[in-house]
Motif scaffolding. Structure first.
Motif, PDB file in Angstrom:
ATOM      1  N   GLU A  12       3.824  -0.776  11.027  1.00  0.00           N
ATOM      2  CA  GLU A  12       3.607  -0.546   9.602  1.00  0.00           C
ATOM      3  C   GLU A  12       4.752   0.273   9.003  1.00  0.00           C
ATOM      4  O   GLU A  12       5.389   1.061   9.680  1.00  0.00           O
ATOM      5  CB  GLU A  12       2.296   0.207   9.368  1.00  0.00           C
ATOM      6  N   VAL A  13       4.970   0.070   7.702  1.00  0.00           N
ATOM      7  CA  VAL A  13       5.904   0.901   6.961  1.00  0.00           C
ATOM      8  C   VAL A  13       5.155   2.118   6.440  1.00  0.00           C
ATOM      9  O   VAL A  13       4.088   1.982   5.840  1.00  0.00           O
ATOM     10  CB  VAL A  13       6.523   0.145   5.774  1.00  0.00           C
ATOM     11  N   VAL A  14       5.688   3.292   6.674  1.00  0.00           N
ATOM     12  CA  VAL A  14       5.117   4.532   6.151  1.00  0.00           C
ATOM     13  C   VAL A  14       6.105   5.103   5.138  1.00  0.00           C
ATOM     14  O   VAL A  14       7.268   5.335   5.465  1.00  0.00           O
ATOM     15  CB  VAL A  14       4.854   5.555   7.272  1.00  0.00           C
ATOM     16  N   VAL A  15       5.651   5.293   3.912  1.00  0.00           N
ATOM     17  CA  VAL A  15       6.512   5.819   2.852  1.00  0.00           C
ATOM     18  C   VAL A  15       6.274   7.319   2.703  1.00  0.00           C
ATOM     19  O   VAL A  15       5.138   7.765   2.539  1.00  0.00           O
ATOM     20  CB  VAL A  15       6.246   5.104   1.514  1.00  0.00           C
ATOM     21  N   LEU A 280       9.338  -2.777  -0.587  1.00  0.00           N
ATOM     22  CA  LEU A 280       8.642  -3.120   0.658  1.00  0.00           C
ATOM     23  C   LEU A 280       7.195  -3.526   0.403  1.00  0.00           C
ATOM     24  O   LEU A 280       6.341  -3.408   1.273  1.00  0.00           O
ATOM     25  CB  LEU A 280       8.705  -1.935   1.627  1.00  0.00           C
ATOM     26  N   ARG A 281       6.942  -4.054  -0.779  1.00  0.00           N
ATOM     27  CA  ARG A 281       5.564  -4.438  -1.132  1.00  0.00           C
ATOM     28  C   ARG A 281       5.030  -5.542  -0.237  1.00  0.00           C
ATOM     29  O   ARG A 281       3.852  -5.536   0.132  1.00  0.00           O
ATOM     30  CB  ARG A 281       5.489  -4.859  -2.595  1.00  0.00           C
ATOM     31  N   ALA A 282       5.871  -6.505   0.135  1.00  0.00           N
ATOM     32  CA  ALA A 282       5.405  -7.602   0.991  1.00  0.00           C
ATOM     33  C   ALA A 282       5.045  -7.090   2.374  1.00  0.00           C
ATOM     34  O   ALA A 282       4.028  -7.479   2.960  1.00  0.00           O
ATOM     35  CB  ALA A 282       6.477  -8.691   1.087  1.00  0.00           C
ATOM     36  N   GLU A 283       5.882  -6.184   2.909  1.00  0.00           N
ATOM     37  CA  GLU A 283       5.621  -5.634   4.235  1.00  0.00           C
ATOM     38  C   GLU A 283       4.393  -4.724   4.237  1.00  0.00           C
ATOM     39  O   GLU A 283       3.659  -4.674   5.219  1.00  0.00           O
ATOM     40  CB  GLU A 283       6.841  -4.839   4.713  1.00  0.00           C
ATOM     41  N   ARG A 284       4.151  -4.030   3.141  1.00  0.00           N
ATOM     42  CA  ARG A 284       3.010  -3.111   3.057  1.00  0.00           C
ATOM     43  C   ARG A 284       1.739  -3.812   2.598  1.00  0.00           C
ATOM     44  O   ARG A 284       0.638  -3.335   2.847  1.00  0.00           O
ATOM     45  CB  ARG A 284       3.322  -1.951   2.111  1.00  0.00           C
TER      46      ARG A 284
END
Length: 339
Positions: A12-15, A280-284
């Motif tokens: 997961e991407v963590v912002v 990164l909307r698609a990845e999240r």
């Protein structure tokens, strides 16, 4: 909420959030030069507002406003109030955990470099400062720790060793360039030392632009010893501020480099964090609330009354734009008046 390592290990991407010290200085709550966080006690509404802005922009992690909050730094900076480091640390945790925010983001308790290290390099004394802060954070049950803004890997490793005794996840970030830390140790060697000290997450923050930060992180990653995920933050300042479109590019390059924890440091405002979230909307799998009235890549400009502004409502325009500084006789463009 999942533990941060569970999320990162799942890909997961963590912002992360943005820079709080410079934002609060610009708003009149922090003294430039000292950069100490008494505002967590004196002006909690200001700190809380920044947390809300970063959260609304898509941040998954809120860092406690505890930069430079060791007792030696507070004393050196001329803290003549009755506010103690313990009061600041505890108030900062409460603000990040406040009812309106609770459950919406992970809370990271943060420690940073100390004057004590530069003054005497006394390991026991330096570690005692970190332990004091750690114990204050543990009373508030923060989710994980970040040791941030270290110029010497030795001190960063000492911080990690102390924080790991808590049993919680520990991230460590250094403000270094591709050339290494202030003692000349290359980035890859710094990363290995931090991991051996117990760091679960390593990365860089502050001092340099996003491109240099990514290059430095790649210096970490080019090693066979690379078994860890990376935290990446970076820098933007008033007259050299990154545009939101710069941050779109930064977020994409960081993601393509394998980085999954991406945030900002000094000068990063909520709209910069929103740009990371949008890129990164698609990845999240979602957009943050702050994007509701914004429109991706300026799409909301299609409703503007002026046709030349409506013509800017697309990605290609903003990606190809080369912004001017807006300053007459900008030093980067000026010609010398004499030979």
């Amino acid at each position: 909420m999942q533990d941060i390592l569970e999320r990162l290990n799942a890909g997961e991407v963590v912002v992360g959030d943005g820079g709080m010290v410079l934002q609060l200085e610009r708003r009149g709550y922090v003294k430039a030069g000292h950069w100490t966080p008494e505002a967590a006690v004196q002006h909690p509404e200001a700190v809380h507002q920044l947390h809300r802005e970063f959260l609304r922009a898509g941040a998954d992690v809120l860092q406690t406003f505890t930069f430079y909050c060791s007792e030696d730094k507070l004393e050196l900076s001329g803290n003549v109030t009755d506010i103690t480091g313990a009061e600041i640390n505890e108030a900062a945790c409460d603000l990040a955990r406040e009812k309106w925010l609770k459950g919406s983001a992970l809370v990271a308790g943060c420690v940073s470099q100390t004057p004590c290290y530069l003054g005497n390099h006394n390991e026991a004394e330096v570690k005692s400062l970190f332990k004091k802060q750690m114990d204050e954070f543990l009373k508030k049950d923060i989710d994980f720790f970040i040791a941030e803004f270290f110029q010497y890997v030795e001190e960063a490793a000492w911080a990690v060793e102390v924080l790991k005794t808590s049993g919680k996840t520990v991230g460590a970030t250094m403000c270094i360039s591709p050339h290494g830390d202030m003692s000349g140790l290359p980035p890859g060697d710094c990363a290995v030392r931090l991991v051996k000290a117990g760091a679960d997450i390593v990365g860089v923050n502050c001092h340099l632009d996003p491109t240099a930060c990514i290059q430095t992180v790649n210096g970490y990653m080019g090693l066979p010893e690379f078994p860890f995920v990376v935290l990446l933050s970076s820098l933007s300042l008033i007259c050299r501020s990154l545009t939101r479109w710069d941050v779109h590019k930064y977020a994409r390059e960081a993601y393509e480099a394998g980085i999954r924890y991406i945030g900002g440091c000094c000068g990063f405002e909520a709209y910069h964090i929103r740009a990371i979230s949008e890129e990164l909307r698609a990845e999240r799998g979602f957009l943050p609330p702050a994007s509701e009235k914004h429109g991706l890549w300026g799409a909301a400009l299609e409703m503007h009354t002026k046709p030349w502004v409506r013509a800017r409502a697309h990605r290609e325009y903003w990606e190809s734009l080369l912004p001017a500084s807006g300053r007459p006789k900008c030093p980067s463009m000026a010609t010398p008046e004499y030979e």
